[in-house]
Design a protein around this motif. Structure first.
Motif, PDB file in Angstrom:
ATOM      1  N   GLY A 190       0.770  -1.389   0.265  1.00  0.00           N
ATOM      2  CA  GLY A 190      -0.369   0.369  -0.007  1.00  0.00           C
ATOM      3  C   GLY A 190       0.681   1.339   0.195  1.00  0.00           C
ATOM      4  O   GLY A 190       2.300   1.165   0.550  1.00  0.00           O
ATOM      5  N   SER A 191       0.747   2.233  -0.225  1.00  0.00           N
ATOM      6  CA  SER A 191       1.177   3.791  -0.842  1.00  0.00           C
ATOM      7  C   SER A 191       0.552   4.377  -0.775  1.00  0.00           C
ATOM      8  O   SER A 191      -1.081   5.119  -0.790  1.00  0.00           O
ATOM      9  N   ILE A 192       1.173   6.098  -0.862  1.00  0.00           N
ATOM     10  CA  ILE A 192       0.307   7.695  -0.608  1.00  0.00           C
ATOM     11  C   ILE A 192       0.668   7.658  -2.164  1.00  0.00           C
ATOM     12  O   ILE A 192       0.120   8.916  -2.371  1.00  0.00           O
ATOM     13  N   SER A 193       1.371   6.836  -3.042  1.00  0.00           N
ATOM     14  CA  SER A 193       1.755   8.344  -4.373  1.00  0.00           C
ATOM     15  C   SER A 193       1.653   6.934  -5.490  1.00  0.00           C
ATOM     16  O   SER A 193       1.910   6.946  -6.800  1.00  0.00           O
ATOM     17  N   TYR A 194       0.973   5.298  -5.068  1.00  0.00           N
ATOM     18  CA  TYR A 194       1.877   4.738  -6.401  1.00  0.00           C
ATOM     19  C   TYR A 194       0.217   4.924  -7.465  1.00  0.00           C
ATOM     20  O   TYR A 194      -0.706   4.470  -6.437  1.00  0.00           O
ATOM     21  N   PRO A 195       0.795   4.796  -8.637  1.00  0.00           N
ATOM     22  CA  PRO A 195      -0.927   5.125  -9.359  1.00  0.00           C
ATOM     23  C   PRO A 195      -0.518   3.700  -9.963  1.00  0.00           C
ATOM     24  O   PRO A 195      -1.856   3.637 -10.806  1.00  0.00           O
ATOM     25  N   ARG A 196      -0.632   2.219  -9.863  1.00  0.00           N
ATOM     26  CA  ARG A 196      -1.092   1.183 -10.840  1.00  0.00           C
ATOM     27  C   ARG A 196      -1.305   0.147  -9.901  1.00  0.00           C
ATOM     28  O   ARG A 196      -1.370   0.492  -7.767  1.00  0.00           O
ATOM     29  N   HIS A 197      -2.291  -0.970  -9.879  1.00  0.00           N
ATOM     30  CA  HIS A 197      -2.566  -1.701  -8.749  1.00  0.00           C
ATOM     31  C   HIS A 197      -1.824  -2.481  -7.963  1.00  0.00           C
ATOM     32  O   HIS A 197      -0.661  -3.189  -9.247  1.00  0.00           O
ATOM     33  N   PRO A 198      -1.516  -2.562  -7.090  1.00  0.00           N
ATOM     34  CA  PRO A 198      -0.383  -3.749  -6.713  1.00  0.00           C
ATOM     35  C   PRO A 198      -0.373  -5.163  -6.849  1.00  0.00           C
ATOM     36  O   PRO A 198      -1.992  -4.973  -6.993  1.00  0.00           O
ATOM     37  N   ASP A 199       0.977  -5.902  -7.097  1.00  0.00           N
ATOM     38  CA  ASP A 199       0.375  -7.171  -7.929  1.00  0.00           C
ATOM     39  C   ASP A 199       0.107  -8.311  -6.071  1.00  0.00           C
ATOM     40  O   ASP A 199       0.944  -8.848  -5.576  1.00  0.00           O
ATOM     41  N   TYR A 200      -1.268  -8.238  -5.491  1.00  0.00           N
ATOM     42  CA  TYR A 200      -1.979  -8.911  -3.937  1.00  0.00           C
ATOM     43  C   TYR A 200      -1.323 -10.460  -4.750  1.00  0.00           C
ATOM     44  O   TYR A 200      -0.873 -10.747  -3.050  1.00  0.00           O
ATOM     45  N   GLU A 201      -1.325 -10.545  -5.542  1.00  0.00           N
ATOM     46  CA  GLU A 201      -1.096 -12.378  -5.775  1.00  0.00           C
ATOM     47  C   GLU A 201       0.568 -12.556  -5.226  1.00  0.00           C
ATOM     48  O   GLU A 201       0.520 -13.473  -4.912  1.00  0.00           O
ATOM     49  N   THR A 202       1.011 -12.079  -6.322  1.00  0.00           N
ATOM     50  CA  THR A 202       3.033 -11.986  -5.680  1.00  0.00           C
ATOM     51  C   THR A 202       2.952 -11.446  -4.600  1.00  0.00           C
ATOM     52  O   THR A 202       3.731 -12.286  -3.625  1.00  0.00           O
ATOM     53  N   PHE A 203       2.427 -10.700  -3.675  1.00  0.00           N
ATOM     54  CA  PHE A 203       3.005 -10.140  -1.627  1.00  0.00           C
ATOM     55  C   PHE A 203       2.068 -11.189  -1.220  1.00  0.00           C
ATOM     56  O   PHE A 203       2.579 -12.054  -0.678  1.00  0.00           O
ATOM     57  N   ARG A 204       1.080 -12.411  -1.745  1.00  0.00           N
ATOM     58  CA  ARG A 204       0.509 -13.065  -0.888  1.00  0.00           C
ATOM     59  C   ARG A 204       1.956 -14.428  -1.048  1.00  0.00           C
ATOM     60  O   ARG A 204       2.199 -14.901   0.101  1.00  0.00           O
ATOM     61  N   GLU A 205       2.688 -14.623  -2.345  1.00  0.00           N
ATOM     62  CA  GLU A 205       3.406 -15.510  -2.244  1.00  0.00           C
ATOM     63  C   GLU A 205       4.504 -15.415  -1.378  1.00  0.00           C
ATOM     64  O   GLU A 205       4.703 -16.094  -1.140  1.00  0.00           O
TER      65      GLU A 205
END
Ligand SMILES: Cc1ncc(COP(=O)(O)O)c(C=O)c1O
Length: 421
Positions: free
Chosen positions: A187-202
């Motif tokens: 999560g971020s205050i200025s990242y304009p793209r979607h985080p890759d939640y699946e990779t973070f989970r992995e």
């Protein structure tokens, strides 16, 4: 702050009945009217802001503001909580349905208190946490030295690729393997793209860490189906209820059934006393609004407008990070126009365009962060975004007349009042 008398701001429209306040306390009423005038006569491009509906404002100004309600529905420390219980149950039901979560805690006073409670539920002081580095767009609660997070936990910061501006997952994985964090925050205050939640989970699974999604910024887009949801991937999702979600200023936490009790105990009694029940009521109203087809249209428009704005700013010569956006956020470097972020922000403010500076992926200078949530709520369209981009270019380039630009901004906002009538 200069005090404006009510008479001087008489043209500022307010969504509530202000008569009582005008009568009782003209000094404060004057300040609030002046703020209303500021919000409706300048362009609100601060990416964390929006205009709540009159219904949300009505709930905030309701008699629930008088009520103490420590605890949870059916288990309060105070008498007379029947309606407080009822409204919190509605808010929880609407939040869990809207976001498809097992459990929702709607009591956190703010986004920061939601993150504090998530850490309190899952971590012990001294634990290691991996989060986006502050220089790359991490929030204060992601390890800032002056914040509880930086004081009580060991933070390791991942970053974005300096060229693409995208999260460097190879670095995230390497840091996770090296530091073995107890939790990973995305999560971020200025990242304009979607985080890759699946990779973070992995990555979290690989090192046995909890995954905390701090979705304060995209939560409204998620509600409207305009951004992917972290709920299926994260152990805990923290968010604000303002920003694109368009509710009252406040926080919320979503989690699976297995963590529900720990999260609830971490919010109350660990980090907070009584919930602010008028705000909980306003959250319920906002969740109800966010579940409507009209809100889904709004959320998609917010993204379309951000893309139009990014394209317009690129045409004006700004360097747009990540070459665009998938969200409400646009981050640009004004350096190609010959100015730094702070000077650009001051020139834009003088021309009636209100926004923030922010960190840039590639280094020490600051960029500009804009959001389209508020202007979209006002009813502006893609043509208006092109016009805003042109006004931006004119304001930032040296020598342009702030008075003329301000008049153009006034024309745009005058056509699209945040609270018509
Ligand atoms: C990613 C993120 N987390 C947490 C917060 C904290 O929210 P608040 O200002 O309500 O404490 C914000 C606010 O902008 C945010 O962007």
């Amino acid at each position: 702050m200069p005090v404006t008398t009510p008479a001087a701001s008489a043209d500022a429209a307010l969504p509530q009945d202000f008569d009582a306040l005008l009568h009782e306390d003209p000094e404060v009423a004057g300040i609030l009217l002046a703020e209303s005038g500021r919000q409706s006569s300048t362009l609100q491009l601060v990416a964390a802001e929006n205009f709540t509906s009159p219904a949300v404002l009505a709930a905030l100004g309701s008699p629930l503001a008088n009520k103490y309600a420590e605890g949870y529905p059916g288990a309060r420390h105070h008498g007379g909580c029947e309606q407080a219980d009822a409204v919190e149950r509605v808010a929880v039901r609407r939040a869990t349905t809207l976001f498809g979560a097992d459990h929702a805690n709607v009591q956190p006073h703010s986004g920061s208190s939601a993150v504090l409670a998530a850490y309190a539920a899952l971590l012990r002081p001294g634990d290691t946490v991996l989060a986006m580095g502050l220089a790359h767009g991490g929030h204060l609660t992601h390890g800032a030295p002056g914040n509880f997070s930086g004081r009580w936990f060991e933070f390791a910061g991942y970053g974005v690729d300096p060229d693409s501006g995208l999260i460097d997952h190879t670095q995230v994985r390497a840091l996770a393997r090296a530091r073995r964090p107890k939790a990973i925050v995305c999560g971020s205050i200025s990242y304009p793209r979607h985080p890759d939640y699946e990779t973070f989970r992995e990555i979290a699974d690989e090192v046995g860490a909890y995954l905390i999604a701090d979705a304060a910024h995209p939560m409204g887009l998620i509600a409207g189906g305009a951004a992917p949801s972290p709920v299926p991937y994260a152990d805990v999702v923290c968010a604000t209820t303002h920003k694109v979600l368009r509710g009252p200023r406040g926080g919320m936490i979503l989690c699976g059934a297995e963590l529900a009790e720990r999260i609830d105990r971490a919010v109350f009694p660990f980090t907070q006393g009584g919930a602010q029940m008028h705000t909980v009521a306003a959250k319920a109203v906002a969740f109800g609004e966010a579940a409507t087809p009209a809100f889904a249209v709004y959320a998609h428009q917010v993204v379309a407008h951000a893309r139009a704005l990014a394209a317009g700013l690129e045409a004006e010569g700004f360097d747009v990070t990540t070459d665009g956006t998938d969200t409400h956020l646009v981050v640009v470097d004004p350096a190609p126009l010959g100015v730094d972020g702070r000077t650009a922000r001051d020139r834009l403010m003088a021309a009636g365009m209100v926004l923030d500076t922010c960190a840039l992926p590639h280094g020490d200078t600051r960029g500009l962060r804009l959001g389209t949530a508020a202007v979209t709520t006002q009813g502006m369209d893609e043509a208006d975004m092109a016009r805003i981009a042109a006004l931006f270019g004119a304001a930032v380039r040296e020598g342009d007349d702030a008075g003329r630009l301000r008049a153009e901004v006034g024309e745009l906002t005058g056509r699209n009042p945040p609270y018509p009538g």
